[in-house]
Design an enzyme around this catalytic site. Structure first.
Site, PDB file in Angstrom:
ATOM      1  N   CYS A 120      41.568  39.405  21.073  1.00 12.85           N
ATOM      2  CA  CYS A 120      40.477  40.014  21.849  1.00 12.85           C
ATOM      3  C   CYS A 120      41.042  40.699  23.085  1.00 12.85           C
ATOM      4  CB  CYS A 120      39.476  38.930  22.272  1.00 12.85           C
ATOM      5  SG  CYS A 120      38.272  39.488  23.482  1.00 12.85           S
ATOM      6  N   ARG A 164      48.687  29.893  28.477  1.00 14.38           N
ATOM      7  CA  ARG A 164      49.241  28.980  27.474  1.00 14.38           C
ATOM      8  C   ARG A 164      49.416  27.584  28.077  1.00 14.38           C
ATOM      9  NH1 ARG A 164      54.053  29.002  23.070  1.00 14.38           N
ATOM     10  NH2 ARG A 164      54.104  26.748  22.919  1.00 14.38           N
ATOM     11  N   SER A 220      41.230  42.972  43.361  1.00 12.14           N
ATOM     12  CA  SER A 220      40.635  42.353  42.162  1.00 12.14           C
ATOM     13  C   SER A 220      40.531  40.841  42.347  1.00 12.14           C
ATOM     14  CB  SER A 220      41.452  42.691  40.899  1.00 12.14           C
ATOM     15  OG  SER A 220      42.684  41.994  40.864  1.00 12.14           O
ATOM     16  N   LYS A 221      41.551  40.242  42.940  1.00  7.88           N
ATOM     17  CA  LYS A 221      41.566  38.778  43.085  1.00  7.88           C
ATOM     18  C   LYS A 221      40.611  38.310  44.189  1.00  7.88           C
ATOM     19  CE  LYS A 221      44.462  37.969  39.734  1.00  7.88           C
ATOM     20  NZ  LYS A 221      43.997  37.287  38.513  1.00  7.88           N
ATOM     21  N   ASP A 254      43.826  36.703  23.193  1.00  6.07           N
ATOM     22  CA  ASP A 254      44.797  37.556  23.882  1.00  6.07           C
ATOM     23  C   ASP A 254      44.780  38.919  23.202  1.00  6.07           C
ATOM     24  OD1 ASP A 254      47.319  36.557  25.893  1.00  6.07           O
ATOM     25  OD2 ASP A 254      47.474  38.576  25.044  1.00  6.07           O
ATOM     26  N   THR A 283      56.330  33.392  35.334  1.00  5.49           N
ATOM     27  CA  THR A 283      55.805  33.906  34.057  1.00  5.49           C
ATOM     28  C   THR A 283      56.212  35.384  33.942  1.00  5.49           C
ATOM     29  OG1 THR A 283      53.740  34.797  34.909  1.00  5.49           O
ATOM     30  CG2 THR A 283      53.735  32.450  34.335  1.00  5.49           C
ATOM     31  N   TYR A 321      45.551  44.957  42.957  1.00 12.75           N
ATOM     32  CA  TYR A 321      45.600  43.570  42.428  1.00 12.75           C
ATOM     33  C   TYR A 321      44.928  42.623  43.413  1.00 12.75           C
ATOM     34  CZ  TYR A 321      47.718  39.176  40.707  1.00 12.75           C
ATOM     35  OH  TYR A 321      47.925  37.894  40.236  1.00 12.75           O
TER      36      TYR A 321
HETATM   37  N1  LIG Z   1      52.397  34.178  37.602  1.00 12.08           N
HETATM   38  C1  LIG Z   1      51.987  34.344  38.837  1.00 12.08           C
HETATM   39  O1  LIG Z   1      52.780  34.459  39.780  1.00 12.08           O
HETATM   40  C2  LIG Z   1      50.522  34.352  39.144  1.00 12.08           C
HETATM   41  C3  LIG Z   1      50.127  34.000  40.432  1.00 12.08           C
HETATM   42  C4  LIG Z   1      48.768  34.023  40.739  1.00 12.08           C
HETATM   43  C5  LIG Z   1      47.846  34.355  39.773  1.00 12.08           C
HETATM   44  N2  LIG Z   1      48.261  34.686  38.539  1.00 12.08           N
HETATM   45  C6  LIG Z   1      47.240  35.043  37.562  1.00 12.08           C
HETATM   46  O2  LIG Z   1      47.333  34.177  36.466  1.00 12.08           O
HETATM   47  C7  LIG Z   1      46.826  34.827  35.303  1.00 12.08           C
HETATM   48  C8  LIG Z   1      47.806  34.665  34.164  1.00 12.08           C
HETATM   49  O3  LIG Z   1      48.978  35.396  34.488  1.00 12.08           O
HETATM   50  P1  LIG Z   1      50.431  34.968  34.017  1.00 12.08           P
HETATM   51  O4  LIG Z   1      51.232  34.757  35.215  1.00 12.08           O
HETATM   52  O5  LIG Z   1      50.361  33.915  32.998  1.00 12.08           O
HETATM   53  O6  LIG Z   1      50.899  36.346  33.388  1.00 12.08           O
HETATM   54  P2  LIG Z   1      51.363  36.733  31.908  1.00 12.08           P
HETATM   55  O7  LIG Z   1      51.606  38.190  31.974  1.00 12.08           O
HETATM   56  O8  LIG Z   1      52.465  35.851  31.465  1.00 12.08           O
HETATM   57  O9  LIG Z   1      50.083  36.398  31.014  1.00 12.08           O
HETATM   58  C9  LIG Z   1      48.931  37.182  31.013  1.00 12.08           C
HETATM   59  C10 LIG Z   1      48.352  37.170  29.615  1.00 12.08           C
HETATM   60  O10 LIG Z   1      47.140  37.928  29.645  1.00 12.08           O
HETATM   61  C11 LIG Z   1      47.105  38.751  28.488  1.00 12.08           C
HETATM   62  N3  LIG Z   1      46.257  39.918  28.704  1.00 12.08           N
HETATM   63  C12 LIG Z   1      46.512  40.994  29.497  1.00 12.08           C
HETATM   64  N4  LIG Z   1      45.528  41.893  29.373  1.00 12.08           N
HETATM   65  C13 LIG Z   1      44.616  41.374  28.501  1.00 12.08           C
HETATM   66  C14 LIG Z   1      43.397  41.840  27.966  1.00 12.08           C
HETATM   67  N5  LIG Z   1      42.919  43.045  28.292  1.00 12.08           N
HETATM   68  N6  LIG Z   1      42.720  41.053  27.104  1.00 12.08           N
HETATM   69  C15 LIG Z   1      43.220  39.842  26.747  1.00 12.08           C
HETATM   70  N7  LIG Z   1      44.403  39.367  27.201  1.00 12.08           N
HETATM   71  C16 LIG Z   1      45.081  40.114  28.074  1.00 12.08           C
HETATM   72  C17 LIG Z   1      48.570  39.138  28.276  1.00 12.08           C
HETATM   73  O11 LIG Z   1      48.813  39.645  26.966  1.00 12.08           O
HETATM   74  C18 LIG Z   1      49.268  37.840  28.583  1.00 12.08           C
HETATM   75  O12 LIG Z   1      49.393  37.029  27.434  1.00 12.08           O
HETATM   76  C19 LIG Z   1      46.537  36.265  35.724  1.00 12.08           C
HETATM   77  O13 LIG Z   1      45.171  36.417  36.010  1.00 12.08           O
HETATM   78  C20 LIG Z   1      47.369  36.431  36.977  1.00 12.08           C
HETATM   79  O14 LIG Z   1      46.853  37.414  37.824  1.00 12.08           O
HETATM   80  C21 LIG Z   1      49.570  34.685  38.192  1.00 12.08           C
HETATM   81  C1  LIG Z   2      59.396  41.537  42.092  1.00 12.20           C
HETATM   82  C2  LIG Z   2      57.969  41.793  41.707  1.00 12.20           C
HETATM   83  C3  LIG Z   2      57.033  40.666  42.050  1.00 12.20           C
HETATM   84  C4  LIG Z   2      55.656  41.036  41.676  1.00 12.20           C
HETATM   85  C5  LIG Z   2      54.746  39.834  41.668  1.00 12.20           C
HETATM   86  C6  LIG Z   2      53.891  39.878  40.472  1.00 12.20           C
HETATM   87  C7  LIG Z   2      52.849  39.137  40.278  1.00 12.20           C
HETATM   88  C8  LIG Z   2      52.372  38.119  41.203  1.00 12.20           C
HETATM   89  C9  LIG Z   2      51.135  37.733  41.143  1.00 12.20           C
HETATM   90  C10 LIG Z   2      50.612  36.704  42.057  1.00 12.20           C
HETATM   91  O1  LIG Z   2      49.219  36.564  41.826  1.00 12.20           O
HETATM   92  C11 LIG Z   2      50.843  37.007  43.493  1.00 12.20           C
HETATM   93  C12 LIG Z   2      50.649  35.757  44.242  1.00 12.20           C
HETATM   94  C13 LIG Z   2      50.662  35.654  45.513  1.00 12.20           C
HETATM   95  C14 LIG Z   2      50.799  36.751  46.479  1.00 12.20           C
HETATM   96  C15 LIG Z   2      50.408  36.165  47.796  1.00 12.20           C
HETATM   97  C16 LIG Z   2      51.028  36.313  48.904  1.00 12.20           C
HETATM   98  C17 LIG Z   2      52.134  37.246  49.153  1.00 12.20           C
HETATM   99  C18 LIG Z   2      52.301  37.381  50.660  1.00 12.20           C
HETATM  100  C19 LIG Z   2      52.573  38.776  51.005  1.00 12.20           C
HETATM  101  C20 LIG Z   2      53.080  38.902  52.401  1.00 12.20           C
HETATM  102  O2  LIG Z   2      53.367  37.892  53.075  1.00 12.20           O
HETATM  103  O3  LIG Z   2      53.190  40.055  52.813  1.00 12.20           O
END
Ligand SMILES: NC(=O)c1ccc[n+]([C@@H]2O[C@H](COP(=O)([O-])OP(=O)(O)OC[C@H]3O[C@@H](n4cnc5c(N)ncnc54)[C@H](O)[C@@H]3O)[C@@H](O)[C@H]2O)c1
Ligand SMILES: CCCCC/C=C\C=C\[C@H](O)C/C=C\C/C=C\CCCC(=O)O
Length: 251
Positions: free
Chosen positions: A61, A17, A151-152, A34, A185, A148
């Site tokens: 979607c 968003r 995947s990343k 979404d 988020t 996770y």
């Molecule tokens: N927030 C973080 O700390 C963080 C850090 C690094 C990377 N990311 C990445 O950023 C991206 C966005 O995450 P976010 O933090 O906004 O999380 P979020 O959970 O707030 O948003 C994710 C969105 O993806 C949608 N979604 C999930 N599965 C789906 C599907 N099958 N089809 C379509 N939509 C789907 C969800 O409904 C949600 O609206 C993700 O790829 C996440 O891995 C997030």
């Molecule tokens: C309390 C639950 C937290 C779970 C976090 C959820 C989602 C986070 C998604 C991010 O993509 C993660 C981002 C960064 C992670 C990278 C480094 C962590 C370092 C780990 C370490 O030092 O062992």
């Protein structure tokens, strides 16, 4: 004013968003999808009020479903005639559902990138940018979320590999990654305690700090504005906003 057409997946909330709003503020048109239809419609209504009915559209979607994703992408082209920017953002973190994690975070990113490439190389104006949302977990190991993290890492490997392809260069298509650390988020809230070891995750998060989404958006816009972003991975943490240096073996 940029005037491009962008697609953002998983943009009903969170970073998707925030990216959508940033694109709309630049003067782009955005079609977002979404799997959460109720939240998607609510976000669409709010964005239409601020940015105009014609500039933003939500379509439901589930990016795991190949036909749905293809259909969504085609509907964007039908509405706006083109796609200039594709942001593969939808993602989850759930180590209990590791297959689904790979399906959404990696397989669907590959599918979305291929849909965008196929369109971008055939369009008359040519060119385009694909931004794949990875994570800091895409460039380092993270003990509490191995699937996770895999995947990343996969998202970055896929994007960097395509970035080397001469066909992309010929068609002026670039592919790049964004790698945030923890941002505020809902993904942070929706984790499964049993698998992640919540204490460790919280400890790590406390150590790294939690970014506001605006900081991630700043890095996103920096990538968009950088002509030299192809095959790169922009890290964004509370302290760093810079491309990761890869140490590929010299054979
Ligand atoms: N927030 C973080 O700390 C963080 C850090 C690094 C990377 N990311 C990445 O950023 C991206 C966005 O995450 P976010 O933090 O906004 O999380 P979020 O959970 O707030 O948003 C994710 C969105 O993806 C949608 N979604 C999930 N599965 C789906 C599907 N099958 N089809 C379509 N939509 C789907 C969800 O409904 C949600 O609206 C993700 O790829 C996440 O891995 C997030
Ligand atoms: C309390 C639950 C937290 C779970 C976090 C959820 C989602 C986070 C998604 C991010 O993509 C993660 C981002 C960064 C992670 C990278 C480094 C962590 C370092 C780990 C370490 O030092 O062992």
């Amino acid at each position: 004013m940029s005037g491009k057409v962008a697609v953002v997946t998983g943009a009903a909330r969170g970073l998707g968003r925030a990216f959508t709003e940033a694109l709309l503020k630049r003067g782009d048109k955005v079609c977002f999808c979404d799997v959460d239809v109720q939240q998607g419609k609510q976000t669409e209504n709010e964005l239409k009020k601020n940015f105009g009915d014609d500039n933003v559209q939500f379509l439901p979607c589930d990016v795991r479903k190949d036909e749905e994703f293809k259909d969504f992408f085609n509907r964007v082209i039908q509405k706006y005639n083109t796609v200039d920017i594709m942001v593969n953002n939808a993602g989850i973190m759930n180590e209990n559902q590791w297959r689904t994690t790979i399906d959404i975070n990696l397989t669907a990113v590959i599918h979305g990138s291929l849909l965008a490439m196929n369109h971008m190389k055939n369009k008359s104006t040519g060119g385009g940018l694909i931004v794949n949302v990875s994570s800091l977990a895409g460039v380092m190991p993270v003990s509490f979320c191995p699937a996770y993290t895999a995947s990343k890492h996969g998202v970055i490997a896929f994007s960097r590999s395509w970035a080397l392809h001469p066909e992309l260069k010929k068609n002026r298509i670039k592919i790049t990654c964004l790698c945030p650390s923890f941002a505020d988020t809902d993904i942070i809230k929706g984790t499964d305690d049993k698998v992640h070891g919540p204490k460790l995750a919280r400890m790590v998060m406390k150590q790294y700090g939690l970014m506001v989404t605006d900081r991630v958006t700043e890095a996103f816009l920096r990538v968009l504005d950088d002509a030299d972003n192809n095959g790169k991975a922009m890290m964004v943490t509370p302290k760093i906003m810079d491309y990761h240096t890869f140490h590929d073996p010299k054979l």
